[in-house]
Design a protein around this motif. Structure first.
Motif, PDB file in Angstrom:
ATOM      1  N   UNK A 113       5.345  85.901  66.583  1.00 11.72           N
ATOM      2  CA  UNK A 113       5.612  86.196  65.177  1.00 11.72           C
ATOM      3  C   UNK A 113       5.028  87.549  64.791  1.00 11.72           C
ATOM      4  N   UNK A 114       5.864  88.482  64.335  1.00  9.57           N
ATOM      5  CA  UNK A 114       5.327  89.779  63.907  1.00  9.57           C
ATOM      6  C   UNK A 114       4.562  89.649  62.593  1.00  9.57           C
ATOM      7  N   UNK A 151       4.535  90.356  70.078  1.00 10.47           N
ATOM      8  CA  UNK A 151       5.214  90.419  68.791  1.00 10.47           C
ATOM      9  C   UNK A 151       5.384  91.840  68.294  1.00 10.47           C
ATOM     10  N   UNK A 152       4.424  92.707  68.599  1.00  9.34           N
ATOM     11  CA  UNK A 152       4.482  94.083  68.119  1.00  9.34           C
ATOM     12  C   UNK A 152       5.693  94.813  68.676  1.00  9.34           C
ATOM     13  N   UNK A 153       5.857  94.752  69.993  1.00 14.54           N
ATOM     14  CA  UNK A 153       6.976  95.455  70.609  1.00 14.54           C
ATOM     15  C   UNK A 153       8.300  94.732  70.403  1.00 14.54           C
ATOM     16  N   UNK A 154       8.266  93.407  70.286  1.00 11.53           N
ATOM     17  CA  UNK A 154       9.496  92.677  69.988  1.00 11.53           C
ATOM     18  C   UNK A 154      10.045  93.123  68.646  1.00 11.53           C
ATOM     19  N   UNK A 155       9.172  93.240  67.658  1.00 14.10           N
ATOM     20  CA  UNK A 155       9.623  93.652  66.330  1.00 14.10           C
ATOM     21  C   UNK A 155       9.998  95.131  66.308  1.00 14.10           C
ATOM     22  N   UNK A 156       9.288  95.944  67.077  1.00 13.23           N
ATOM     23  CA  UNK A 156       9.585  97.377  67.118  1.00 13.23           C
ATOM     24  C   UNK A 156      10.991  97.627  67.656  1.00 13.23           C
ATOM     25  N   UNK A 157      11.358  96.942  68.733  1.00 11.41           N
ATOM     26  CA  UNK A 157      12.699  97.156  69.286  1.00 11.41           C
ATOM     27  C   UNK A 157      13.748  96.482  68.403  1.00 11.41           C
ATOM     28  N   UNK A 158      13.371  95.407  67.725  1.00 11.04           N
ATOM     29  CA  UNK A 158      14.280  94.790  66.756  1.00 11.04           C
ATOM     30  C   UNK A 158      14.621  95.778  65.647  1.00 11.04           C
ATOM     31  N   UNK A 159      13.627  96.506  65.173  1.00 11.92           N
ATOM     32  CA  UNK A 159      13.885  97.507  64.138  1.00 11.92           C
ATOM     33  C   UNK A 159      14.799  98.617  64.658  1.00 11.92           C
ATOM     34  N   UNK A 160      14.654  98.972  65.931  1.00  9.33           N
ATOM     35  CA  UNK A 160      15.563  99.964  66.517  1.00  9.33           C
ATOM     36  C   UNK A 160      16.998  99.435  66.544  1.00  9.33           C
ATOM     37  N   UNK A 192       4.618  87.234  58.150  1.00  4.96           N
ATOM     38  CA  UNK A 192       3.419  86.393  58.134  1.00  4.96           C
ATOM     39  C   UNK A 192       3.608  85.088  57.374  1.00  4.96           C
ATOM     40  N   UNK A 193       4.480  85.086  56.350  1.00  8.01           N
ATOM     41  CA  UNK A 193       4.803  83.868  55.613  1.00  8.01           C
ATOM     42  C   UNK A 193       6.297  83.618  55.724  1.00  8.01           C
ATOM     43  N   UNK A 194       6.684  82.365  55.958  1.00  5.44           N
ATOM     44  CA  UNK A 194       8.112  82.101  56.075  1.00  5.44           C
ATOM     45  C   UNK A 194       8.433  80.638  56.227  1.00  5.44           C
ATOM     46  N   UNK A 197      10.487  90.851  75.205  1.00  6.67           N
ATOM     47  CA  UNK A 197       9.162  91.026  74.614  1.00  6.67           C
ATOM     48  C   UNK A 197       8.685  89.734  73.952  1.00  6.67           C
ATOM     49  N   UNK A 198       9.609  89.013  73.325  1.00 11.54           N
ATOM     50  CA  UNK A 198       9.223  87.750  72.698  1.00 11.54           C
ATOM     51  C   UNK A 198       8.724  86.762  73.744  1.00 11.54           C
ATOM     52  N   UNK A 199       9.381  86.695  74.890  1.00 11.40           N
ATOM     53  CA  UNK A 199       8.935  85.803  75.961  1.00 11.40           C
ATOM     54  C   UNK A 199       7.544  86.202  76.469  1.00 11.40           C
ATOM     55  N   UNK A 200       7.265  87.476  76.386  1.00 14.06           N
ATOM     56  CA  UNK A 200       5.930  87.959  76.776  1.00 14.06           C
ATOM     57  C   UNK A 200       4.910  87.776  75.661  1.00 14.06           C
TER      58      UNK A 200
END
Length: 803
Positions: free
Chosen positions: A738-739, A667-676, A743-745, A661-664
């Motif tokens: 970036x999810x 960010x929304x789905x990359x972070x969603x599956x990361x949370x899983x 937002x800040x980092x 998802x990150x390569x695509x």
């Protein structure tokens, strides 16, 4: 590797300063561990400890990454297996998939061996003092030190545990304000003789010379190991107790008794007779007994403070290269034990950026702790295994798992930890030539099938009974070889590329010889898509086919890498032409009627649409030839595939999907599956059950496949990096996925292809400051804040970029 690379890296660290973490990177708990999945793991790349932190009985399970069953590969299990290929190909040409599936089983050999547990040290404090208060158990990953602290009645007891790479020992130091009395004992599931004298416990034992995996059903579990004291890997474990006061007594039972000691240090080591994948561990083995004693004697001459300082200096040289800040966690949440934080995060959705950073850095800690032994990379459990018959033999599973262990190595600035894999690939290339000849009739190059072990086994497994969907896959060498070019892209180490290019070249040669022509295109026949099944139009469920998309994706990436490597070295001009011509004739990707990337040659139905593997997306990640910019239609089809695959999957698969998802740039789905991936999994819920599809994270932050597999930790870490930075040899994308939660980092020390080390800050999702160190100088195009900027960078110098 070139010495200049490490000189440059050291110069950069000195120039930029050691990166201080914004918050302590510590796992902490309010009670001892009951299950492995709560215990804290330590390791020095060779020796590992699993620390339970008990107050009455403290258990420390021990592992040595070179302790396996088996012996060097001696014979080909299925001689002339390749003679079955013409029949299989003919059946596939006739679209007779059922008979082809059965015929494919003729190209199968023996199973891998098992990684073995060393044993368990028990510290028994007896019944004295049962009133426990102020208990705390921690693992400080910024220093790689585990500890327990508690008060037993009025006795304040602090114990520290660490695994030292410089001294090749595990250290336990117990400090008791009122003194302690305890009995030390060692036990192993392997045959061994245990004795005690002169403040030392000594255990001499050996592993089986052959074993079968836990899933081999033709034998009961208690008959799957074959022992002979004159065969197999032998070991010596030494545990030495050194007390500042009181006394240490040895007992005929092999125990040590600690009496009235206020400070006692335990020095633990183990050496096996393993001396290389092709060396008989008896006739050509290491002098393991003498080496073990030398290590103990040397370490025992050093003070605890000296041992600790040597350990932390060595460890921090690697770990401190990267720091990451994604925001502050609410102080009340941050004060909770780590397992409670994980529960709040996954069950209540409470934001916890410090926990996410801890998860990221924990993976780096694990890699440093389990991947520092030449020719012996991290296995399915990394280094930590308590089972005589571990899940999936705790082996090297090469259709994703071993490779995923190393996805984070380069980008998170741990290239040295990648080196054991390259040594292992060199071993595989030797046995893999024999496999290529006998199983596939190919006399050029080398190959690797679905499983391997410390003996560099390369043949397809199954003993002519295995399901071809896992047993017959043979693209392991093709995939593994791509790590060679990946390492060069990040480090620009030309000496490394010269040394290992022949392995990449020869993996490509196998591929070119394995391909067959059909209707004007080159494809594989037979092939499979790892562990997945299709359903033909007439209802047959099978795995064997021609033109597997995953085969072709991996072959294309391998051939592209070999071409670029040969160009970089300015060699093999004729081969470069052959590689380019072969790539041009490969069967193209196709998009099915449901708009997803087609996994099979025909647009067949998937037997399991939400299958955990997504191997046909290899070209998107970890490969590089499907991209948003250059192949938008294929990228869109890959996104559709992921949509159908869904979010309920295993740990390593979730880690892979974060990266996809990150390569695509989703960010929304990359972070969603990361949370899983960070879903809390109770350590006792899977007992006696098959919960393989559950996925998540255990209280000790180890990946819950389940059971535990370490690849999910590494895949998740790589996915976090992929959301923050992506790169090629010509471009760097900053914050590409970036999810909104980050937002800040700030990140320091993260790496990009082209030999660049990146420090950056961002606010509101926009890069606000950027410094790039170029290991060897060069040019790149930056993509950030909606801009494209071509820059030229000085070598060995922190280039501050004007945004």
């Amino acid at each position: 590797m070139k010495k200049t690379f490490f000189t440059i890296l050291l110069l950069y660290i000195v120039t930029m300063g050691v990166f201080a973490q914004d918050t302590p990177l510590t796992l902490h708990y309010n009670s001892p561990a009951t299950f492995f999945e709560e215990a804290l793991v330590i390791g020095n790349g060779n020796l590992g400890g699993i620390v339970y932190g008990g107050t009455r009985i403290d258990k420390i399970s021990l592992n040595d990454i070179t302790l396996w069953s088996g012996e060097p590969e001696k014979e080909v299990t299925t001689p002339d297996a390749y003679k079955a290929l013409p029949e299989i190909r003919q059946l596939l040409d006739q679209e007779d998939y059922k008979r082809a599936e059965e015929a494919n089983k003729q190209i199968q050999g023996h199973y891998s061996e098992n990684y073995q547990p060393l044993g368990q040290l028990t510290i028994d404090y007896g019944m004295e003092g049962e009133n426990i208060s102020d208990y705390k158990r921690t693992l400080d990953i910024s220093n790689a030190i585990a500890s327990t602290h508690y008060i037993k009645d009025r006795n304040e007891i602090t114990t520290e545990y660490f695994a030292s790479a410089p001294d090749s020992v595990l250290i336990i130091r117990i400090n008791a304000s009122e003194g302690i009395n305890a009995r030390l004992s060692f036990a192993s599931q392997l045959p061994c003789a245990i004795s005690a004298s002169n403040q030392e416990i000594v255990a001499d034992g050996y592993a089986a010379y052959h074993s079968f995996p836990n899933y081999y059903n033709d034998l009961p579990n208690d008959h799957k190991h074959f022992y002979d004291p004159e065969r197999g890997i032998h070991f010596r474990t030494i545990i030495k107790a050194i007390a500042q006061d009181g006394s240490i007594k040895a007992y005929p039972t092999g125990d040590l008794k600690i009496e009235d000691c206020h400070k006692v240090m335990l020095v633990i080591t183990n050496v096996t007779s393993f001396n290389g994948f092709d060396k008989d561990p008896i006739r050509e083995g290491k002098p393991y007994q003498a080496l073990a004693q030398q290590r103990i004697d040397k370490a025992s001459r050093l003070s605890y403070e000296n041992l600790k300082q040597r350990h932390t200096t060595d460890y921090k040289h690697y770990f401190d290269r990267v720091s990451l800040f994604l925001g502050k966690t609410d102080s009340q949440i941050a004060a909770l034990p780590t397992d409670e934080q994980l529960k709040q995060y996954s069950e209540k959705g409470i934001a916890n950026p410090e926990l996410e950073v801890l998860y990221f850095q924990f993976a780096r800690y694990l890699l440093i702790s389990c991947s520092r032994t030449k020719g012996v990379p991290a296995n399915l459990q990394g280094l930590w295994n308590e089972y005589l018959l571990p899940p999936w033999s705790s082996n090297y599973t090469t259709n994703i798992n071993l490779e995923e262990n190393y996805w984070a190595a380069e980008v998170t600035n741990l290239p040295e930890m990648h080196q054991p894999l390259f040594d292992f690939i060199e071993n595989l290339s030797k046995t893999g030539r024999v496999t290529a000849q006998n199983y596939y009739g190919i006399n050029q190059g080398w190959c690797l099938a679905h499983n391997s072990d410390i003996w560099a086994m390369t043949n397809p497994v199954g003993l002519r009974k295995g399901d071809p969907n896992w047993a017959n896959w043979n693209m392991g060498g093709t995939w593994m070889a791509t790590h060679i070019w990946e390492h060069y892209q990040f480090t620009q180490d030309i000496d490394f590329l010269k040394q290992y290019y022949p392995l990449l070249r020869d993996a490509a040669l196998f591929c070119m010889n394995w391909l067959v022509e059909k209707d004007g295109h080159l494809l594989t026949s037979p092939g499979t898509s790892p562990e997945n099944h299709y359903i033909t139009d007439d209802g047959f469920k099978g795995a064997t086919l021609y033109g597997s998309t995953s085969d072709l994706a991996m072959i294309k990436e391998c051939l592209l890498n070999a071409t670029e490597a040969a160009k970089t070295l300015n060699i093999d001009k004729d081969l470069q032409k052959q590689l380019t011509q072969t790539i041009s004739k490969l069967l193209p990707y196709r998009i099915g009627k449901d708009s997803k990337l087609q996994e099979w040659y025909h647009d067949w139905q998937d037997a399991e649409p939400t299958h955990r593997h997504q191997s046909h997306l290899f070209g998107l990640y970890p490969g590089h030839h499907i991209t948003m910019n250059e192949t938008p239609d294929l990228a869109k089809a890959a996104a559709k595939t992921l949509e159908i695959r869904g979010f309920n999957t295993t740990g390593w698969s979730a880690g892979w999907r974060v990266n996809l998802y990150a390569r695509l740039q989703d960010s929304t789905n990359a972070y969603k599956i990361f949370q899983k991936l960070l879903r809390y999994v109770s350590p006792d819920n899977y007992q006696g059950k098959d919960a393989r599809r559950g996925g998540g994270t255990y209280p000790n932050l180890l990946d819950a496949h389940s059971p535990f597999q370490i690849d999910g930790n590494f895949g998740g870490c790589a996915g976090m990096a992929e959301m923050i930075i992506q790169s090629s040899m010509t471009d760097i994308w900053l914050l590409p996925a970036l999810p909104t939660q980050w937002t800040d980092g700030e990140v320091k020390g993260i790496c990009a292809r082209g030999g660049f080390i990146v420090d950056m800050q961002w606010k509101g999702g926009k890069v606000t400051s950027l410094t790039i160190h170029a290991r060897q100088g060069g040019q790149t195009t930056l993509h950030y804040n909606g801009k494209n900027k071509r820059i030229k960078l000085k070598a060995n110098y922190p280039n501050i970029i004007n945004l």
